[in-house]
Design an enzyme around this catalytic site. Structure first.
Site, short mmCIF file in Angstrom:
data_model
loop_
_atom_site.label_atom_id
_atom_site.label_comp_id
_atom_site.label_asym_id
_atom_site.label_seq_id
_atom_site.Cartn_x
_atom_site.Cartn_y
_atom_site.Cartn_z
N ARG A 25 57.10 -31.44 4.87
CA ARG A 25 56.31 -30.20 5.03
C ARG A 25 57.02 -29.10 5.80
NH1 ARG A 25 52.60 -34.17 5.83
NH2 ARG A 25 51.32 -34.52 4.00
N LYS A 69 62.69 -15.88 1.19
CA LYS A 69 62.32 -16.42 -0.12
C LYS A 69 63.28 -17.56 -0.45
CE LYS A 69 60.29 -12.59 -2.73
NZ LYS A 69 60.47 -11.76 -3.95
N GLU A 91 73.78 -5.29 -5.52
CA GLU A 91 72.65 -5.41 -4.59
C GLU A 91 72.88 -4.52 -3.37
OE1 GLU A 91 69.88 -6.94 -5.39
OE2 GLU A 91 70.33 -8.71 -6.59
N LYS A 101 67.05 -4.13 3.74
CA LYS A 101 66.19 -5.23 3.30
C LYS A 101 65.24 -5.64 4.42
CE LYS A 101 65.48 -9.46 1.04
NZ LYS A 101 65.91 -10.39 0.01
N GLU A 155 55.37 -9.76 -0.21
CA GLU A 155 55.44 -8.96 -1.43
C GLU A 155 54.07 -8.58 -2.01
OE1 GLU A 155 58.66 -9.92 -4.11
OE2 GLU A 155 57.68 -8.89 -5.75
N ARG A 167 57.59 -4.50 -0.60
CA ARG A 167 58.68 -5.44 -0.90
C ARG A 167 59.05 -5.37 -2.39
NH1 ARG A 167 60.10 -11.38 1.65
NH2 ARG A 167 62.00 -11.65 0.47
N ASN A 225 62.88 -4.94 -6.06
CA ASN A 225 63.10 -5.32 -7.46
C ASN A 225 63.72 -4.19 -8.28
OD1 ASN A 225 62.04 -7.92 -7.16
ND2 ASN A 225 59.97 -7.09 -7.28
N HIS A 251 65.68 -4.83 -11.39
CA HIS A 251 65.56 -6.26 -11.68
C HIS A 251 64.72 -6.60 -12.91
CE1 HIS A 251 67.57 -6.83 -7.90
NE2 HIS A 251 67.46 -8.14 -7.97
N HIS A 298 66.71 -8.91 -15.04
CA HIS A 298 66.33 -10.32 -15.17
C HIS A 298 66.25 -10.75 -16.62
CE1 HIS A 298 64.28 -11.68 -11.18
NE2 HIS A 298 65.52 -12.12 -11.29
N HIS A 313 73.90 -12.53 -11.79
CA HIS A 313 72.66 -11.86 -11.40
C HIS A 313 72.88 -10.36 -11.12
CE1 HIS A 313 68.76 -11.27 -9.53
NE2 HIS A 313 69.36 -10.77 -8.48
N1 LIG Z 1 65.94 -15.44 -2.03
C1 LIG Z 1 66.16 -14.19 -2.34
O1 LIG Z 1 65.54 -13.27 -1.79
C2 LIG Z 1 67.19 -13.88 -3.35
C3 LIG Z 1 67.62 -12.57 -3.55
C4 LIG Z 1 68.64 -12.32 -4.45
C5 LIG Z 1 69.21 -13.37 -5.15
N2 LIG Z 1 68.78 -14.64 -4.95
C6 LIG Z 1 69.37 -15.77 -5.66
O2 LIG Z 1 70.74 -15.83 -5.30
C7 LIG Z 1 71.46 -16.47 -6.33
C8 LIG Z 1 72.72 -15.68 -6.62
O3 LIG Z 1 73.52 -15.70 -5.47
P1 LIG Z 1 75.10 -15.56 -5.54
O4 LIG Z 1 75.43 -14.41 -6.37
O5 LIG Z 1 75.62 -15.65 -4.16
O6 LIG Z 1 75.50 -16.80 -6.44
P2 LIG Z 1 75.95 -18.30 -6.24
O7 LIG Z 1 75.45 -18.92 -5.03
O8 LIG Z 1 75.62 -18.92 -7.55
O9 LIG Z 1 77.52 -18.14 -6.11
C9 LIG Z 1 78.24 -17.62 -7.18
C10 LIG Z 1 79.51 -18.41 -7.46
O10 LIG Z 1 80.47 -18.07 -6.49
C11 LIG Z 1 81.01 -19.23 -5.91
N3 LIG Z 1 81.32 -18.87 -4.52
C12 LIG Z 1 80.46 -18.72 -3.51
N4 LIG Z 1 81.10 -18.30 -2.41
C13 LIG Z 1 82.40 -18.19 -2.75
C14 LIG Z 1 83.57 -17.79 -2.03
N5 LIG Z 1 83.51 -17.38 -0.77
N6 LIG Z 1 84.74 -17.78 -2.71
C15 LIG Z 1 84.80 -18.15 -4.01
N7 LIG Z 1 83.74 -18.53 -4.73
C16 LIG Z 1 82.54 -18.54 -4.10
C17 LIG Z 1 79.97 -20.30 -6.09
O11 LIG Z 1 80.53 -21.57 -6.16
C18 LIG Z 1 79.35 -19.91 -7.42
O12 LIG Z 1 80.07 -20.43 -8.48
C19 LIG Z 1 70.54 -16.54 -7.52
O13 LIG Z 1 70.10 -17.88 -7.66
C20 LIG Z 1 69.37 -15.64 -7.13
O14 LIG Z 1 68.15 -16.05 -7.70
C21 LIG Z 1 67.79 -14.90 -4.06
ZN LIG Z 2 68.66 -9.47 -6.95
#
Ligand SMILES: NC(=O)c1ccc[n+]([C@@H]2O[C@H](COP(=O)([O-])OP(=O)(O)OC[C@H]3O[C@@H](n4cnc5c(N)ncnc54)[C@H](O)[C@@H]3O)[C@@H](O)[C@H]2O)c1
Ligand SMILES: [Zn+2]
Length: 355
Positions: free
Chosen positions: A115, A136, A178, A219, A229, A233, A237, A240, A244, A257
Protein backbone atom coordinates in the site's frame (compact mmCIF):
# COMPACT_ATOMS: atom_id res chain seq x y z
CA UNK A 1 21.13 23.92 -7.43
CA UNK A 2 18.20 22.93 -5.26
CA UNK A 3 14.51 23.48 -6.01
CA UNK A 4 11.59 22.64 -3.75
CA UNK A 5 8.35 21.10 -4.93
CA UNK A 6 5.31 21.71 -2.75
CA UNK A 7 2.36 19.32 -2.76
CA UNK A 8 -0.80 19.28 -0.66
CA UNK A 9 0.65 17.04 2.01
CA UNK A 10 4.36 17.46 1.72
CA UNK A 11 7.27 19.09 -0.06
CA UNK A 12 10.43 17.59 -1.49
CA UNK A 13 13.72 18.73 -2.99
CA UNK A 14 15.03 18.45 -6.52
CA UNK A 15 18.80 18.45 -6.33
CA UNK A 16 20.03 19.30 -9.79
CA UNK A 17 23.82 19.34 -10.19
CA UNK A 18 26.91 17.31 -10.98
CA UNK A 19 27.35 14.69 -8.30
CA UNK A 20 23.72 15.01 -7.15
CA UNK A 21 23.64 11.41 -5.88
CA UNK A 22 26.12 12.31 -3.18
CA UNK A 23 23.32 14.29 -1.55
CA UNK A 24 21.16 11.23 -0.96
CA UNK A 25 21.31 11.65 2.82
CA UNK A 26 19.30 14.86 2.41
CA UNK A 27 16.32 12.87 1.17
CA UNK A 28 16.65 9.44 2.84
CA UNK A 29 14.71 8.84 6.05
CA UNK A 30 17.13 8.11 8.89
CA UNK A 31 15.37 4.88 9.88
CA UNK A 32 15.14 3.14 6.49
CA UNK A 33 15.96 -0.59 6.52
CA UNK A 34 17.08 -1.19 2.92
CA UNK A 35 17.45 0.48 -0.45
CA UNK A 36 16.38 -1.18 -3.68
CA UNK A 37 17.66 0.37 -6.89
CA UNK A 38 15.40 -0.19 -9.90
CA UNK A 39 17.77 0.49 -12.77
CA UNK A 40 17.14 0.59 -16.50
CA UNK A 41 19.54 -2.15 -17.64
CA UNK A 42 20.89 -0.08 -20.51
CA UNK A 43 21.50 2.92 -18.25
CA UNK A 44 23.13 0.62 -15.72
CA UNK A 45 25.58 -0.66 -18.35
CA UNK A 46 26.51 2.92 -19.19
CA UNK A 47 26.47 4.52 -15.76
CA UNK A 48 26.35 1.81 -13.09
CA UNK A 49 29.93 2.39 -12.11
CA UNK A 50 29.46 6.15 -11.71
CA UNK A 51 26.29 5.44 -9.73
CA UNK A 52 28.20 3.20 -7.31
CA UNK A 53 30.94 5.78 -6.95
CA UNK A 54 28.55 8.59 -6.12
CA UNK A 55 26.22 6.63 -3.88
CA UNK A 56 28.21 5.39 -0.92
CA UNK A 57 25.43 3.44 0.75
CA UNK A 58 24.50 -0.23 0.41
CA UNK A 59 21.69 -1.20 -1.90
CA UNK A 60 20.02 -4.17 -3.53
CA UNK A 61 20.07 -3.94 -7.33
CA UNK A 62 17.02 -4.83 -9.43
CA UNK A 63 17.71 -4.47 -13.15
CA UNK A 64 14.67 -3.99 -15.34
CA UNK A 65 14.21 -3.92 -19.10
CA UNK A 66 15.15 -0.63 -20.65
CA UNK A 67 12.63 2.07 -21.42
CA UNK A 68 8.96 1.62 -22.21
CA UNK A 69 9.19 -2.17 -22.36
CA UNK A 70 9.38 -2.28 -18.58
CA UNK A 71 6.02 -0.55 -18.04
CA UNK A 72 4.01 -3.80 -18.27
CA UNK A 73 1.93 -5.88 -15.89
CA UNK A 74 4.35 -8.76 -16.40
CA UNK A 75 7.35 -6.69 -15.22
CA UNK A 76 5.19 -5.33 -12.43
CA UNK A 77 4.50 -8.79 -11.10
CA UNK A 78 8.17 -9.79 -11.43
CA UNK A 79 9.22 -6.72 -9.47
CA UNK A 80 6.68 -7.42 -6.73
CA UNK A 81 8.11 -10.94 -6.48
CA UNK A 82 11.62 -9.51 -6.22
CA UNK A 83 10.58 -7.18 -3.40
CA UNK A 84 8.75 -9.89 -1.47
CA UNK A 85 11.60 -12.38 -1.86
CA UNK A 86 14.04 -9.79 -0.59
CA UNK A 87 11.95 -8.93 2.46
CA UNK A 88 11.47 -5.36 1.41
CA UNK A 89 9.37 -3.67 4.06
CA UNK A 90 7.44 -0.44 4.48
CA UNK A 91 10.63 1.04 5.87
CA UNK A 92 12.53 0.32 2.65
CA UNK A 93 13.11 2.87 -0.10
CA UNK A 94 13.06 2.34 -3.86
CA UNK A 95 15.40 4.34 -6.09
CA UNK A 96 14.42 4.75 -9.75
CA UNK A 97 17.51 5.08 -11.95
CA UNK A 98 16.78 5.73 -15.63
CA UNK A 99 14.46 7.73 -17.85
CA UNK A 100 10.80 8.57 -17.45
CA UNK A 101 9.75 4.98 -18.08
CA UNK A 102 11.71 3.64 -15.13
CA UNK A 103 10.52 6.56 -12.99
CA UNK A 104 6.89 5.81 -13.82
CA UNK A 105 7.35 2.08 -13.33
CA UNK A 106 9.36 2.09 -10.11
CA UNK A 107 7.12 4.88 -8.79
CA UNK A 108 4.04 2.77 -9.41
CA UNK A 109 5.63 -0.26 -7.78
CA UNK A 110 6.48 1.95 -4.79
CA UNK A 111 2.96 3.38 -4.72
CA UNK A 112 1.36 -0.04 -4.49
CA UNK A 113 3.83 -2.38 -2.75
CA UNK A 114 2.37 -2.91 0.73
CA UNK A 115 0.00 0.00 0.00
CA UNK A 116 2.87 2.35 -0.63
CA UNK A 117 6.53 2.73 0.29
CA UNK A 118 8.79 5.73 -0.35
CA UNK A 119 10.86 6.22 -3.49
CA UNK A 120 13.46 8.57 -4.93
CA UNK A 121 13.81 9.61 -8.56
CA UNK A 122 17.26 9.59 -10.18
CA UNK A 123 16.51 10.66 -13.76
CA UNK A 124 18.93 10.14 -16.62
CA UNK A 125 17.08 11.68 -19.56
CA UNK A 126 16.08 15.22 -20.48
CA UNK A 127 12.46 14.19 -20.78
CA UNK A 128 12.48 12.95 -17.21
CA UNK A 129 12.68 16.53 -15.93
CA UNK A 130 8.98 16.40 -16.70
CA UNK A 131 8.12 12.94 -15.40
CA UNK A 132 10.23 12.99 -12.24
CA UNK A 133 8.24 15.85 -10.76
CA UNK A 134 4.53 15.84 -10.07
CA UNK A 135 3.86 12.41 -8.65
CA UNK A 136 2.20 10.66 -11.57
CA UNK A 137 3.28 7.04 -11.77
CA UNK A 138 1.99 4.17 -13.83
CA UNK A 139 2.29 1.35 -16.31
CA UNK A 140 0.69 0.51 -19.65
CA UNK A 141 -2.11 -1.88 -20.55
CA UNK A 142 -2.33 -3.38 -24.03
CA UNK A 143 -5.45 -1.24 -24.50
CA UNK A 144 -3.81 2.02 -23.53
CA UNK A 145 -0.73 3.80 -22.27
CA UNK A 146 -0.50 4.79 -18.60
CA UNK A 147 -3.93 3.30 -17.97
CA UNK A 148 -2.91 1.77 -14.66
CA UNK A 149 -1.41 4.17 -12.20
CA UNK A 150 -1.36 6.16 -9.02
CA UNK A 151 -0.35 9.52 -7.67
CA UNK A 152 2.71 8.99 -5.49
CA UNK A 153 5.16 11.76 -4.74
CA UNK A 154 8.87 10.90 -4.41
CA UNK A 155 10.95 11.73 -1.33
CA UNK A 156 13.15 13.73 -3.65
CA UNK A 157 14.76 13.94 -7.07
CA UNK A 158 18.53 13.62 -7.54
CA UNK A 159 19.36 14.83 -11.02
CA UNK A 160 22.91 14.76 -12.37
CA UNK A 161 23.10 16.33 -15.86
CA UNK A 162 26.33 14.41 -16.46
CA UNK A 163 24.27 11.30 -17.32
CA UNK A 164 22.70 13.10 -20.28
CA UNK A 165 25.94 12.99 -22.29
CA UNK A 166 25.27 9.46 -23.51
CA UNK A 167 21.71 10.09 -24.75
CA UNK A 168 21.20 9.31 -28.43
CA UNK A 169 20.09 12.28 -30.57
CA UNK A 170 16.54 10.95 -30.74
CA UNK A 171 16.25 11.11 -26.93
CA UNK A 172 17.71 14.61 -26.87
CA UNK A 173 15.03 15.64 -29.38
CA UNK A 174 12.35 13.87 -27.39
CA UNK A 175 13.31 15.62 -24.15
CA UNK A 176 13.72 18.99 -25.81
CA UNK A 177 10.05 18.97 -26.85
CA UNK A 178 8.93 18.84 -23.23
CA UNK A 179 11.36 21.58 -22.29
CA UNK A 180 10.13 23.90 -25.02
CA UNK A 181 6.56 22.90 -24.14
CA UNK A 182 7.22 24.38 -20.71
CA UNK A 183 8.56 27.50 -22.42
CA UNK A 184 5.52 27.78 -24.73
CA UNK A 185 3.29 27.50 -21.67
CA UNK A 186 5.01 30.19 -19.69
CA UNK A 187 7.56 32.52 -21.22
CA UNK A 188 7.89 34.08 -24.69
CA UNK A 189 11.50 35.22 -24.17
CA UNK A 190 12.64 31.78 -23.17
CA UNK A 191 10.61 30.17 -25.99
CA UNK A 192 12.26 32.52 -28.51
CA UNK A 193 15.70 31.58 -27.26
CA UNK A 194 14.92 27.90 -27.68
CA UNK A 195 13.42 28.50 -31.11
CA UNK A 196 16.79 29.75 -32.30
CA UNK A 197 18.32 26.30 -31.81
CA UNK A 198 18.34 24.74 -35.26
CA UNK A 199 21.13 22.19 -35.23
CA UNK A 200 21.42 19.02 -33.23
CA UNK A 201 24.96 19.96 -32.18
CA UNK A 202 23.75 23.23 -30.74
CA UNK A 203 20.85 21.44 -29.11
CA UNK A 204 23.16 18.93 -27.44
CA UNK A 205 25.37 21.68 -26.11
CA UNK A 206 22.66 23.75 -24.42
CA UNK A 207 23.22 24.51 -20.76
CA UNK A 208 20.95 21.65 -19.73
CA UNK A 209 21.20 22.23 -16.02
CA UNK A 210 19.67 25.64 -16.46
CA UNK A 211 17.07 24.53 -19.04
CA UNK A 212 15.95 21.63 -16.86
CA UNK A 213 15.67 23.89 -13.83
CA UNK A 214 13.44 26.29 -15.75
CA UNK A 215 11.29 23.44 -17.05
CA UNK A 216 10.93 21.90 -13.61
CA UNK A 217 9.89 25.26 -12.17
CA UNK A 218 7.12 25.67 -14.72
CA UNK A 219 5.85 22.17 -14.10
CA UNK A 220 6.11 22.55 -10.32
CA UNK A 221 4.16 25.79 -10.32
CA UNK A 222 1.32 24.21 -12.26
CA UNK A 223 1.26 20.98 -10.28
CA UNK A 224 1.32 22.90 -7.00
CA UNK A 225 -1.91 24.60 -8.02
CA UNK A 226 -3.60 21.41 -9.19
CA UNK A 227 -2.03 18.18 -8.04
CA UNK A 228 -4.77 15.83 -9.31
CA UNK A 229 -5.43 17.40 -12.71
CA UNK A 230 -8.85 18.90 -12.23
CA UNK A 231 -7.93 22.28 -13.74
CA UNK A 232 -4.66 23.95 -14.75
CA UNK A 233 -2.61 20.74 -14.74
CA UNK A 234 -4.33 19.98 -18.03
CA UNK A 235 -2.14 22.68 -19.60
CA UNK A 236 0.77 20.27 -19.37
CA UNK A 237 -0.96 18.25 -22.08
CA UNK A 238 -0.08 20.92 -24.64
CA UNK A 239 0.76 19.06 -27.84
CA UNK A 240 -0.15 15.72 -26.28
CA UNK A 241 -3.64 15.00 -27.61
CA UNK A 242 -2.57 14.61 -31.20
CA UNK A 243 0.96 13.56 -30.19
CA UNK A 244 -0.30 10.65 -28.11
CA UNK A 245 -2.38 9.42 -31.02
CA UNK A 246 0.67 9.34 -33.32
CA UNK A 247 2.76 7.71 -30.63
CA UNK A 248 0.14 5.00 -30.09
CA UNK A 249 -0.51 4.35 -33.76
CA UNK A 250 3.19 4.07 -34.51
CA UNK A 251 3.47 1.57 -31.65
CA UNK A 252 4.82 2.77 -28.32
CA UNK A 253 8.58 3.08 -28.38
CA UNK A 254 8.80 3.42 -32.19
CA UNK A 255 8.07 7.12 -32.20
CA UNK A 256 9.58 8.67 -29.08
CA UNK A 257 7.10 10.34 -26.77
CA UNK A 258 8.61 13.81 -27.10
CA UNK A 259 9.06 13.46 -30.86
CA UNK A 260 5.34 12.80 -31.16
CA UNK A 261 4.57 15.70 -28.82
CA UNK A 262 6.70 17.99 -30.99
CA UNK A 263 4.50 17.18 -33.97
CA UNK A 264 1.45 17.58 -31.76
CA UNK A 265 2.61 21.10 -30.99
CA UNK A 266 2.49 22.05 -34.67
CA UNK A 267 -1.12 20.83 -34.73
CA UNK A 268 -1.87 22.76 -31.54
CA UNK A 269 -0.54 26.01 -33.00
CA UNK A 270 -2.75 25.63 -36.06
CA UNK A 271 -5.78 24.96 -33.89
CA UNK A 272 -4.82 27.99 -31.80
CA UNK A 273 -4.93 30.22 -34.86
CA UNK A 274 -1.16 30.78 -34.75
CA UNK A 275 -0.10 29.62 -38.25
CA UNK A 276 3.22 31.44 -38.21
CA UNK A 277 4.27 29.79 -34.99
CA UNK A 278 3.12 26.45 -36.46
CA UNK A 279 5.24 26.76 -39.58
CA UNK A 280 8.30 28.15 -37.78
CA UNK A 281 8.21 25.37 -35.25
CA UNK A 282 7.75 22.83 -38.03
CA UNK A 283 10.82 24.18 -39.85
CA UNK A 284 12.83 23.96 -36.67
CA UNK A 285 11.74 20.35 -36.19
CA UNK A 286 12.83 19.46 -39.71
CA UNK A 287 16.24 21.04 -39.18
CA UNK A 288 16.69 19.18 -35.94
CA UNK A 289 15.84 15.88 -37.63
CA UNK A 290 12.49 15.11 -35.97
CA UNK A 291 10.60 12.28 -37.75
CA UNK A 292 7.87 14.61 -39.05
CA UNK A 293 7.02 12.12 -41.77
CA UNK A 294 5.01 10.17 -39.21
CA UNK A 295 1.94 12.31 -39.91
CA UNK A 296 1.70 10.86 -43.40
CA UNK A 297 1.62 7.30 -42.14
CA UNK A 298 -1.78 7.36 -40.47
CA UNK A 299 -5.16 8.34 -41.88
CA UNK A 300 -6.85 11.11 -39.93
CA UNK A 301 -9.76 8.71 -39.19
CA UNK A 302 -7.46 6.47 -37.19
CA UNK A 303 -5.98 9.45 -35.40
CA UNK A 304 -9.44 10.75 -34.50
CA UNK A 305 -10.60 7.36 -33.27
CA UNK A 306 -7.63 7.21 -30.96
CA UNK A 307 -8.07 10.77 -29.71
CA UNK A 308 -11.71 10.11 -28.87
CA UNK A 309 -10.92 7.18 -26.66
CA UNK A 310 -8.01 8.96 -24.95
CA UNK A 311 -8.74 9.15 -21.24
CA UNK A 312 -8.57 12.93 -21.17
CA UNK A 313 -11.74 13.29 -23.22
CA UNK A 314 -15.14 13.07 -21.64
CA UNK A 315 -18.00 11.99 -23.92
CA UNK A 316 -17.64 13.01 -27.54
CA UNK A 317 -16.03 16.37 -26.80
CA UNK A 318 -12.46 16.63 -27.96
CA UNK A 319 -10.49 18.69 -25.50
CA UNK A 320 -7.33 20.43 -26.58
CA UNK A 321 -4.98 22.72 -24.74
CA UNK A 322 -4.50 25.76 -26.97
CA UNK A 323 -2.62 29.04 -26.71
CA UNK A 324 -3.99 32.56 -27.01
CA UNK A 325 -0.32 33.37 -27.41
CA UNK A 326 2.95 32.01 -26.01
CA UNK A 327 2.55 31.93 -22.24
CA UNK A 328 -1.27 32.01 -22.34
CA UNK A 329 -2.72 28.51 -22.41
CA UNK A 330 -6.41 27.60 -22.17
CA UNK A 331 -8.54 24.49 -22.59
CA UNK A 332 -10.97 24.38 -25.50
CA UNK A 333 -13.42 21.98 -27.07
CA UNK A 334 -12.33 21.45 -30.64
CA UNK A 335 -14.54 20.12 -33.41
CA UNK A 336 -13.45 17.20 -35.52
CA UNK A 337 -13.59 19.29 -38.66
CA UNK A 338 -10.99 21.73 -37.34
CA UNK A 339 -8.70 18.83 -36.49
CA UNK A 340 -9.08 17.39 -39.99
CA UNK A 341 -8.18 20.74 -41.51
CA UNK A 342 -5.18 21.27 -39.27
CA UNK A 343 -4.03 17.72 -40.04
CA UNK A 344 -4.21 18.48 -43.79
CA UNK A 345 -2.10 21.59 -43.29
CA UNK A 346 0.43 19.56 -41.39
CA UNK A 347 0.56 16.92 -44.11
CA UNK A 348 1.06 19.70 -46.67
CA UNK A 349 4.00 21.07 -44.71
CA UNK A 350 5.59 17.63 -44.69
CA UNK A 351 5.03 17.23 -48.42
CA UNK A 352 6.44 20.68 -49.22
CA UNK A 353 9.44 19.83 -47.09
CA UNK A 354 10.09 16.69 -49.14
CA UNK A 355 10.03 18.44 -52.49
N1 LIG B 1 4.73 10.73 -14.93
C1 LIG B 1 4.69 11.77 -15.72
O1 LIG B 1 4.22 12.85 -15.34
C2 LIG B 1 5.24 11.64 -17.09
C3 LIG B 1 5.42 12.78 -17.89
C4 LIG B 1 6.00 12.63 -19.14
C5 LIG B 1 6.38 11.38 -19.58
N2 LIG B 1 6.19 10.29 -18.80
C6 LIG B 1 6.60 8.95 -19.22
O2 LIG B 1 8.00 8.97 -19.42
C7 LIG B 1 8.35 7.97 -20.35
C8 LIG B 1 9.32 8.54 -21.35
O3 LIG B 1 10.49 8.91 -20.67
P1 LIG B 1 11.91 8.95 -21.38
O4 LIG B 1 11.79 9.70 -22.63
O5 LIG B 1 12.91 9.36 -20.37
O6 LIG B 1 12.07 7.46 -21.86
P2 LIG B 1 12.72 6.12 -21.34
O7 LIG B 1 12.77 6.01 -19.89
O8 LIG B 1 12.01 5.07 -22.10
O9 LIG B 1 14.20 6.25 -21.87
C9 LIG B 1 14.42 6.31 -23.25
C10 LIG B 1 15.58 5.43 -23.70
O10 LIG B 1 16.78 6.06 -23.35
C11 LIG B 1 17.62 5.17 -22.65
N3 LIG B 1 18.37 6.00 -21.71
C12 LIG B 1 17.94 6.55 -20.57
N4 LIG B 1 18.89 7.32 -20.03
C13 LIG B 1 19.96 7.24 -20.85
C14 LIG B 1 21.26 7.84 -20.83
N5 LIG B 1 21.62 8.68 -19.88
N6 LIG B 1 22.09 7.54 -21.86
C15 LIG B 1 21.70 6.72 -22.86
N7 LIG B 1 20.50 6.14 -22.93
C16 LIG B 1 19.62 6.41 -21.93
C17 LIG B 1 16.70 4.16 -22.03
O11 LIG B 1 17.33 2.93 -21.85
C18 LIG B 1 15.59 4.05 -23.06
O12 LIG B 1 15.93 3.15 -24.06
C19 LIG B 1 7.07 7.50 -20.99
O13 LIG B 1 6.75 6.23 -20.45
C20 LIG B 1 6.04 8.53 -20.53
O14 LIG B 1 4.75 7.99 -20.40
C21 LIG B 1 5.64 10.41 -17.56
ZN1 LIG C 1 4.80 14.36 -22.29
Amino acid sequence: MELTIHTTNTSYPVILMQGALQSISKVLPTDYDQLVVFADQHVWTLHGEEFREQLDVDFNLHLVRSGESTKTLVSYEQSMTFLLENNVSRKSVILAFGGGAIGDFAGFVAATYMRGIPFIQIPTTILAHDSAVGGKTGINHSLGKNMIGAFHQPLGVLYDPKFLATLPDSEVRSGFSEVIKHAFLSDAVWANELQSVTSITKLRSLDWQSELAKGIQVKAKIVEQDEKETSVRKYLNLGHTYGHALEALAGFGRLKHGEAVAIGLVMTFYLSGLPELASNWFKQLSKLGYPVDAVRQFPIEEILTYIKKDKKNSGSDIQFVLLHDIGEPYVAIVHEEAIRMAHDRLVNLVEEERT
